[in-house]
Design an enzyme around this catalytic site. Sequence first.
Site, short mmCIF file in Angstrom:
data_model
loop_
_atom_site.label_atom_id
_atom_site.label_comp_id
_atom_site.label_asym_id
_atom_site.label_seq_id
_atom_site.Cartn_x
_atom_site.Cartn_y
_atom_site.Cartn_z
N HIS A 147 38.70 21.14 -7.67
CA HIS A 147 39.42 20.04 -7.01
C HIS A 147 38.74 18.70 -7.35
O HIS A 147 39.42 17.73 -7.71
CB HIS A 147 39.39 20.28 -5.50
CG HIS A 147 39.93 19.16 -4.67
ND1 HIS A 147 41.21 19.15 -4.16
CD2 HIS A 147 39.35 17.99 -4.25
CE1 HIS A 147 41.39 18.04 -3.46
NE2 HIS A 147 40.27 17.33 -3.50
N GLU A 148 37.42 18.64 -7.24
CA GLU A 148 36.70 17.40 -7.52
C GLU A 148 36.75 17.04 -9.00
O GLU A 148 36.90 15.86 -9.35
CB GLU A 148 35.25 17.52 -7.04
CG GLU A 148 35.08 17.81 -5.56
CD GLU A 148 35.78 16.80 -4.66
OE1 GLU A 148 36.00 15.64 -5.09
OE2 GLU A 148 36.14 17.18 -3.54
N HIS A 151 39.94 15.36 -9.68
CA HIS A 151 39.91 13.94 -9.32
C HIS A 151 39.37 13.11 -10.49
O HIS A 151 39.92 12.06 -10.84
CB HIS A 151 39.01 13.71 -8.11
CG HIS A 151 39.68 13.92 -6.79
ND1 HIS A 151 40.91 13.39 -6.48
CD2 HIS A 151 39.26 14.60 -5.67
CE1 HIS A 151 41.24 13.73 -5.24
NE2 HIS A 151 40.26 14.47 -4.73
N GLU A 227 45.60 13.75 -3.35
CA GLU A 227 44.98 15.00 -2.91
C GLU A 227 45.81 16.21 -3.32
O GLU A 227 45.26 17.25 -3.71
CB GLU A 227 44.76 14.99 -1.40
CG GLU A 227 43.60 14.15 -0.94
CD GLU A 227 42.29 14.57 -1.58
OE1 GLU A 227 41.96 15.77 -1.54
OE2 GLU A 227 41.62 13.70 -2.15
#
Length: 294
Positions: A147-148, A151, A227
Amino acid sequence: MMRILLFLLTNAAVLLLISIIFHFLGLGSLLRQNGVSLNLDSLLLMSAVMGMSGSFISLMLSKWMAKRSMGVFVIEQPSNSTEQWLVQTVHNLAGNAGIGMPEVGIFDSPDPNAFATGMSKNNALVAVSTGLLRNMSSDEVEAVLGHEISHVANGDMVTLGLIQGVVNTFVYFFATIAGHVIDRVVFRSNDDKGGYGPAYYITQMVAQIVLSILATMIVMWFSRWREFRADAGGAHLAGRGKMISALQALQRAHDPQELPGEMAAFGINGGGVSRFFMSHPPLEERIAALEQGR
């Protein structure tokens, strides 16, 4: 750098278009007829410089600020199996995402959390909390890291910073116009020496507060949308089941602590006091989106 250049060119085009619209509508002439002597082009340019400069400085210092404010220990040479696994997992995910290897760090917090920050895709920091490592399985931690990394790969830090700069520009621009109008039109302050009455400063301050609240709602809307993209990216990199499991683990965690300041915008947790000011969508919505393949 290409993302920054393209966004700046887009913003410059938007500013030029708005300037043309103001001239076409005769806003400057209307203000002058009411005793407001204001060069809208110069004000727009000054507002852009003030609005964007703060955002860029914050972005440039983001890694340094994160390390200091969160007490992040950067793993330069893994000293145990956990650190070795963490660095290797980030390395694999970054390679699959097509970005340079970020710095990897750990910060001390009992709550499961993580964040990513940095000036560019190839100059980023990914950090996880000790609580995350203790309370989640390796598959769930891998999904959080995915997930990071998403980003970073999506350029979210740069894009969000630039959007913040744009809204800052228009907050100052319209607040200044409001201050001039109230000062000159309503209170009829004397403009012979180019000075301002108290109404200008009071109105500008109040307008900046009100417009900043509205601007924050716009930035937070983008943050929530981002997100969902990062969740989808994490599912792609680590596996949909792992990503769903990681979000469900966050749901089970008791009151995960909100990350301080700007770190909240780049974290994994889902805090917020109201829908319009939440940086993250509710976890149940994020899980539902993954389950539905969105």
